[in-house]
Design an enzyme around this catalytic site. Structure first.
Site: not given
Length: 252
Positions: A140, A154
């Site tokens: 990401s 995350y």
């Protein structure tokens, strides 16, 4: 062409769209996820659109590590070997550290890192046996810096798997007789089921098909690392890496 592709987390979002676009390119697919009903629907959809493409589906909870190894072996047997494994399954739960959200943060950490490690192990065992293959890890853009609030855990897990992929890539340097590549994709803001319930407006969001098209373009080139879409995330990624935290906070 890496013909036979396994995708984890293929029941929705980026995984499902990767399956659609790869099928359109003629790839045979092993699709895995917990929600087998959705996988079957996707298999039927792909079969109707691309009757020459072989699609097999397997129930897989990536947190069941023994099952990860078993499913990779079975999918390889189904398709006569796997040419590419896309480690895509992930979770976006979480809360600001110290606010009683440990259970959600732990679940995200286990799914996004420990389970990804199991997937990488299983894939690389198969590739070493075949002396060929392509491992793709979906990280990401948030992995480039520590992130605040619900994104903290995350982002940390996505940074972890990016480093894991780089370590695997480094392990392959100088090894003769192996046609094994490792690619890390850093998606920016791409619309998916994971983020559709996020309350705050996310800047620079692109639709799922556009974002996945950019991801697959980099994957097919078997580059070491790529932001997706490349514009604006390649230059913004450099800003995120080096700017003061206060500037990064405003960007996210």
């Amino acid at each position: 062409m890496r013909k036979n592709v396994l995708i984890t987390g293929a029941s929705s979002g980026l995984g499902a769209e990767m399956a659609r676009q790869l099928a359109a390119q003629g790839h045979h697919l092993a699709l895995t996820a917990r929600r087998v009903d959705r996988l079957e629907e996707l298999k039927n959809e792909i079969g109707a659109a691309h009757p020459g493409v072989e699609v097999v589906v397997h129930a897989l909870d990536v947190n069941d590590h023994d099952q990860v190894f078993a499913v990779v072996r079975q999918a390889a047997a189904d398709l006569g070997g796997l040419d590419r494994v896309i480690v895509n399954a992930g979770l976006g739960k979480g809360g600001r550290i110290g606010t009683g959200k440990f259970a959600a943060n732990k679940e995200t950490a286990e799914t996004n890192f420990i389970a990804a490690l199991a997937q990488c192990e299983a894939a690389m065992e198969h590739f070493y046996e075949r002396k060929a293959g392509h491992l793709v890890v979906i990280s990401s853009i948030s992995a480039l810096r520590g992130m605040p609030s619900s994104m903290t855990t995350y982002a940390a897990t996505k940074a972890g798997i990016a480093h894991l992929a780089e370590g695997i890539r480094m392990d392959l340097l100088g090894r003769k007789g192996l046609d094994i590549a490792v690619t890390t994709i850093f998606p920016g803001y791409i619309a998916s089921e994971m983020n559709e319930k996020v309350e705050q407006e996310q800047k620079l969001m692109v639709d799922t098909a556009t974002g996945v098209r950019s991801m697959l373009k980099a994957i097919e080139k078997e580059v070491a690392e790529a932001s997706a879409p490349q514009w604006p995330w390649a230059p913004l990624g450099q800003v995120m890496k080096h700017a003061p935290l206060g500037v990064v906070r405003k960007l996210v």
